[in-house]
Design an enzyme around this catalytic site. Structure first.
Site, short mmCIF file in Angstrom:
data_model
loop_
_atom_site.label_atom_id
_atom_site.label_comp_id
_atom_site.label_asym_id
_atom_site.label_seq_id
_atom_site.Cartn_x
_atom_site.Cartn_y
_atom_site.Cartn_z
N ALA A 185 7.11 -17.22 19.25
CA ALA A 185 5.81 -17.41 18.62
C ALA A 185 4.69 -17.34 19.65
O ALA A 185 4.82 -17.83 20.77
CB ALA A 185 5.79 -18.76 17.90
N ASN A 220 -1.48 -1.58 14.55
CA ASN A 220 -1.17 -0.15 14.49
C ASN A 220 -2.32 0.77 14.84
O ASN A 220 -2.12 1.96 15.01
CB ASN A 220 -0.67 0.21 13.08
CG ASN A 220 -1.69 -0.10 12.01
OD1 ASN A 220 -2.48 -1.04 12.14
ND2 ASN A 220 -1.69 0.66 10.93
N HIS A 266 4.97 -14.75 4.75
CA HIS A 266 3.61 -15.20 4.50
C HIS A 266 2.62 -14.78 5.58
O HIS A 266 2.94 -14.77 6.76
CB HIS A 266 3.53 -16.72 4.32
CG HIS A 266 4.54 -17.49 5.09
ND1 HIS A 266 5.24 -18.53 4.54
CD2 HIS A 266 5.00 -17.37 6.35
CE1 HIS A 266 6.07 -19.02 5.43
NE2 HIS A 266 5.95 -18.34 6.53
N ARG A 280 3.05 -16.48 26.65
CA ARG A 280 1.98 -17.41 26.25
C ARG A 280 1.18 -17.80 27.47
O ARG A 280 1.72 -17.93 28.58
CB ARG A 280 2.56 -18.67 25.62
CG ARG A 280 3.41 -18.45 24.39
CD ARG A 280 4.05 -19.75 23.95
NE ARG A 280 5.00 -19.54 22.87
CZ ARG A 280 5.96 -20.39 22.57
NH1 ARG A 280 6.12 -21.51 23.27
NH2 ARG A 280 6.78 -20.13 21.56
N LYS A 303 1.75 -1.61 4.75
CA LYS A 303 1.10 -0.30 4.68
C LYS A 303 1.98 0.74 5.35
O LYS A 303 2.33 0.61 6.53
CB LYS A 303 -0.29 -0.36 5.34
CG LYS A 303 -1.02 0.97 5.40
CD LYS A 303 -0.97 1.55 6.80
CE LYS A 303 -1.70 2.88 6.88
NZ LYS A 303 -1.54 3.52 8.23
N ARG A 349 0.83 -1.20 0.00
CA ARG A 349 0.00 0.00 0.00
C ARG A 349 0.87 1.26 0.00
O ARG A 349 2.08 1.19 0.20
CB ARG A 349 -0.94 -0.04 1.21
CG ARG A 349 -2.01 -1.13 1.06
CD ARG A 349 -2.77 -1.35 2.34
NE ARG A 349 -3.44 -0.13 2.81
CZ ARG A 349 -4.09 -0.05 3.96
NH1 ARG A 349 -4.14 -1.10 4.79
NH2 ARG A 349 -4.67 1.07 4.32
#
Length: 210
Positions: free
Chosen positions: A175, A138, A115, A192, A103, A85
Protein backbone atom coordinates in the site's frame (compact mmCIF):
# COMPACT_ATOMS: atom_id res chain seq x y z
CA UNK A 1 -40.95 -11.74 -23.03
CA UNK A 2 -42.90 -12.17 -19.78
CA UNK A 3 -42.26 -15.90 -19.96
CA UNK A 4 -38.52 -15.28 -19.97
CA UNK A 5 -38.03 -12.77 -17.19
CA UNK A 6 -39.34 -11.02 -14.12
CA UNK A 7 -39.72 -7.25 -14.34
CA UNK A 8 -40.40 -5.81 -10.90
CA UNK A 9 -41.94 -2.57 -12.23
CA UNK A 10 -42.72 -2.60 -15.95
CA UNK A 11 -43.49 1.13 -16.05
CA UNK A 12 -39.95 1.98 -15.00
CA UNK A 13 -37.89 -0.34 -17.20
CA UNK A 14 -36.90 0.66 -20.76
CA UNK A 15 -35.84 -1.96 -23.30
CA UNK A 16 -34.96 -0.84 -26.83
CA UNK A 17 -35.49 -2.88 -29.97
CA UNK A 18 -32.63 -5.26 -30.66
CA UNK A 19 -32.01 -6.22 -27.03
CA UNK A 20 -31.76 -9.99 -26.41
CA UNK A 21 -32.80 -11.43 -23.05
CA UNK A 22 -32.34 -15.01 -21.84
CA UNK A 23 -34.23 -17.16 -19.35
CA UNK A 24 -34.74 -16.54 -15.62
CA UNK A 25 -33.67 -12.90 -15.77
CA UNK A 26 -34.80 -10.47 -13.07
CA UNK A 27 -34.91 -6.74 -13.79
CA UNK A 28 -35.51 -4.21 -11.04
CA UNK A 29 -36.85 -0.65 -11.56
CA UNK A 30 -35.01 2.10 -13.44
CA UNK A 31 -33.01 -0.06 -15.82
CA UNK A 32 -32.37 1.13 -19.37
CA UNK A 33 -31.23 -1.51 -21.86
CA UNK A 34 -30.08 0.08 -25.10
CA UNK A 35 -29.79 -1.47 -28.56
CA UNK A 36 -27.14 -4.16 -29.01
CA UNK A 37 -27.30 -5.42 -25.44
CA UNK A 38 -27.44 -9.16 -24.71
CA UNK A 39 -28.60 -10.36 -21.31
CA UNK A 40 -27.91 -14.07 -20.83
CA UNK A 41 -29.71 -16.55 -18.54
CA UNK A 42 -29.98 -16.09 -14.77
CA UNK A 43 -28.81 -12.48 -14.77
CA UNK A 44 -30.03 -10.05 -12.10
CA UNK A 45 -30.20 -6.36 -12.95
CA UNK A 46 -30.63 -4.52 -9.68
CA UNK A 47 -31.96 -0.92 -9.81
CA UNK A 48 -30.63 2.00 -11.81
CA UNK A 49 -28.43 0.58 -14.57
CA UNK A 50 -27.72 1.92 -18.05
CA UNK A 51 -26.43 -0.83 -20.33
CA UNK A 52 -25.61 -0.20 -23.99
CA UNK A 53 -24.25 -2.61 -26.60
CA UNK A 54 -22.90 -4.87 -23.87
CA UNK A 55 -23.02 -8.58 -23.11
CA UNK A 56 -23.95 -9.58 -19.56
CA UNK A 57 -23.16 -13.28 -19.27
CA UNK A 58 -24.95 -16.02 -17.35
CA UNK A 59 -25.42 -15.54 -13.64
CA UNK A 60 -23.95 -12.04 -13.45
CA UNK A 61 -25.47 -9.21 -11.45
CA UNK A 62 -25.26 -5.45 -11.97
CA UNK A 63 -26.36 -2.65 -9.64
CA UNK A 64 -26.52 1.14 -10.08
CA UNK A 65 -23.93 1.09 -12.86
CA UNK A 66 -23.14 2.13 -16.44
CA UNK A 67 -21.81 -0.45 -18.90
CA UNK A 68 -21.08 0.38 -22.56
CA UNK A 69 -19.59 -1.64 -25.44
CA UNK A 70 -18.14 -4.24 -23.07
CA UNK A 71 -18.57 -7.79 -21.75
CA UNK A 72 -19.29 -8.87 -18.18
CA UNK A 73 -18.40 -12.51 -17.53
CA UNK A 74 -20.37 -15.34 -15.95
CA UNK A 75 -21.24 -14.90 -12.26
CA UNK A 76 -19.44 -11.56 -12.10
CA UNK A 77 -20.80 -8.73 -9.96
CA UNK A 78 -20.68 -5.07 -10.95
CA UNK A 79 -21.54 -2.16 -8.70
CA UNK A 80 -23.02 -0.39 -7.01
CA UNK A 81 -21.96 2.82 -8.74
CA UNK A 82 -19.41 1.34 -11.14
CA UNK A 83 -18.64 2.42 -14.70
CA UNK A 84 -17.47 -0.02 -17.35
CA UNK A 85 -16.31 2.01 -20.34
CA UNK A 86 -15.99 0.72 -23.92
CA UNK A 87 -13.71 -2.13 -24.95
CA UNK A 88 -13.55 -3.69 -21.50
CA UNK A 89 -13.77 -7.40 -20.77
CA UNK A 90 -14.70 -8.53 -17.27
CA UNK A 91 -13.93 -12.21 -16.60
CA UNK A 92 -15.82 -14.95 -14.76
CA UNK A 93 -16.51 -14.42 -11.09
CA UNK A 94 -14.92 -10.97 -11.08
CA UNK A 95 -16.00 -8.41 -8.51
CA UNK A 96 -16.13 -4.78 -9.67
CA UNK A 97 -17.23 -2.83 -6.61
CA UNK A 98 -18.50 0.59 -5.73
CA UNK A 99 -17.03 3.67 -7.41
CA UNK A 100 -14.74 1.67 -9.69
CA UNK A 101 -14.09 2.76 -13.27
CA UNK A 102 -12.78 0.33 -15.89
CA UNK A 103 -11.63 1.64 -19.27
CA UNK A 104 -10.42 -0.44 -22.23
CA UNK A 105 -9.14 -3.18 -19.94
CA UNK A 106 -9.28 -6.95 -19.48
CA UNK A 107 -9.92 -8.28 -15.99
CA UNK A 108 -9.06 -11.96 -15.48
CA UNK A 109 -11.30 -14.56 -13.87
CA UNK A 110 -11.74 -14.31 -10.11
CA UNK A 111 -10.08 -10.90 -9.77
CA UNK A 112 -11.43 -8.33 -7.30
CA UNK A 113 -11.44 -4.57 -7.81
CA UNK A 114 -13.68 -3.79 -4.89
CA UNK A 115 -13.77 -0.04 -4.41
CA UNK A 116 -12.65 3.45 -5.36
CA UNK A 117 -10.19 2.49 -8.10
CA UNK A 118 -9.44 3.42 -11.71
CA UNK A 119 -8.25 0.78 -14.17
CA UNK A 120 -7.36 2.15 -17.60
CA UNK A 121 -5.62 0.43 -20.53
CA UNK A 122 -4.71 -2.60 -18.44
CA UNK A 123 -4.46 -6.36 -18.61
CA UNK A 124 -5.04 -7.88 -15.19
CA UNK A 125 -4.62 -11.62 -14.72
CA UNK A 126 -6.66 -14.11 -12.73
CA UNK A 127 -7.27 -13.93 -8.97
CA UNK A 128 -5.62 -10.56 -8.53
CA UNK A 129 -6.56 -8.33 -5.61
CA UNK A 130 -6.69 -4.62 -6.43
CA UNK A 131 -6.98 -2.59 -3.24
CA UNK A 132 -8.92 0.55 -2.42
CA UNK A 133 -7.83 3.72 -4.19
CA UNK A 134 -5.53 2.09 -6.74
CA UNK A 135 -4.90 4.10 -9.90
CA UNK A 136 -3.62 2.65 -13.16
CA UNK A 137 -1.97 5.83 -14.42
CA UNK A 138 -2.32 5.33 -18.16
CA UNK A 139 -1.95 8.85 -19.55
CA UNK A 140 1.23 10.93 -19.52
CA UNK A 141 -0.30 14.01 -21.13
CA UNK A 142 0.44 12.89 -24.69
CA UNK A 143 -0.22 9.17 -25.11
CA UNK A 144 -2.02 6.33 -23.33
CA UNK A 145 0.16 3.47 -22.09
CA UNK A 146 -0.57 -0.03 -20.90
CA UNK A 147 -0.17 -1.82 -17.57
CA UNK A 148 0.00 -5.60 -17.13
CA UNK A 149 -0.53 -7.46 -13.86
CA UNK A 150 0.16 -11.19 -13.59
CA UNK A 151 -2.04 -13.88 -12.06
CA UNK A 152 -2.37 -14.01 -8.30
CA UNK A 153 -0.74 -10.67 -7.56
CA UNK A 154 -1.70 -8.32 -4.75
CA UNK A 155 -1.92 -4.57 -5.40
CA UNK A 156 -2.26 -2.75 -2.08
CA UNK A 157 -4.42 0.26 -1.33
CA UNK A 158 -3.46 3.66 -2.76
CA UNK A 159 -0.92 2.23 -5.20
CA UNK A 160 -0.16 4.18 -8.39
CA UNK A 161 0.99 2.08 -11.34
CA UNK A 162 2.69 4.46 -13.79
CA UNK A 163 2.30 2.97 -17.27
CA UNK A 164 3.92 1.42 -19.16
CA UNK A 165 4.71 -1.07 -16.41
CA UNK A 166 4.49 -4.83 -15.85
CA UNK A 167 3.83 -6.66 -12.59
CA UNK A 168 4.78 -10.34 -12.56
CA UNK A 169 2.75 -13.28 -11.29
CA UNK A 170 2.14 -13.57 -7.54
CA UNK A 171 3.93 -10.30 -6.88
CA UNK A 172 3.08 -8.12 -3.87
CA UNK A 173 2.94 -4.32 -4.14
CA UNK A 174 2.55 -2.69 -0.73
CA UNK A 175 0.00 0.00 0.00
CA UNK A 176 1.11 3.53 -0.80
CA UNK A 177 3.69 2.53 -3.40
CA UNK A 178 4.17 4.39 -6.67
CA UNK A 179 5.41 1.82 -9.16
CA UNK A 180 7.43 3.06 -12.14
CA UNK A 181 9.53 0.00 -13.03
CA UNK A 182 8.64 -3.57 -14.02
CA UNK A 183 8.73 -6.19 -11.27
CA UNK A 184 9.20 -9.92 -11.65
CA UNK A 185 7.19 -12.91 -10.51
CA UNK A 186 7.07 -13.24 -6.69
CA UNK A 187 8.72 -9.85 -6.08
CA UNK A 188 7.78 -7.86 -2.98
CA UNK A 189 7.79 -4.09 -3.52
CA UNK A 190 7.39 -1.26 -1.05
CA UNK A 191 7.95 2.42 -1.83
CA UNK A 192 6.93 4.92 0.82
CA UNK A 193 8.42 8.17 2.05
CA UNK A 194 9.98 7.96 5.48
CA UNK A 195 7.75 9.38 8.19
CA UNK A 196 9.12 12.39 10.03
CA UNK A 197 7.65 12.99 13.48
CA UNK A 198 7.97 16.44 15.11
CA UNK A 199 6.95 16.00 18.72
CA UNK A 200 4.57 18.53 20.26
CA UNK A 201 4.41 20.65 17.10
CA UNK A 202 0.80 20.01 16.08
CA UNK A 203 -0.63 22.99 17.98
CA UNK A 204 1.31 25.37 15.72
CA UNK A 205 -0.85 24.21 12.81
CA UNK A 206 -4.20 23.73 14.54
CA UNK A 207 -6.80 26.38 15.21
CA UNK A 208 -7.34 27.24 18.83
CA UNK A 209 -10.11 25.30 20.52
CA UNK A 210 -13.37 27.20 20.64
Amino acid sequence: MKEKLTIIDEKNVYIEDGVEIGENVTIYPNNYLANGTIIEDDVTLLPNNFIKNAVIKKGASVAYSVIEDSTVGENATVGPFARIRPLSKIGKGVKIGNFVEIKKSEIGDGTKVSHLSYVGDAEIGEKVNVGCGVVFVNYNGRVKNKTQVGDGSFIGSSVNLIAPVKVGKRAFVCAGTTLVNDINDHDFVIGRSQVSVKENRADEYLKEEQ
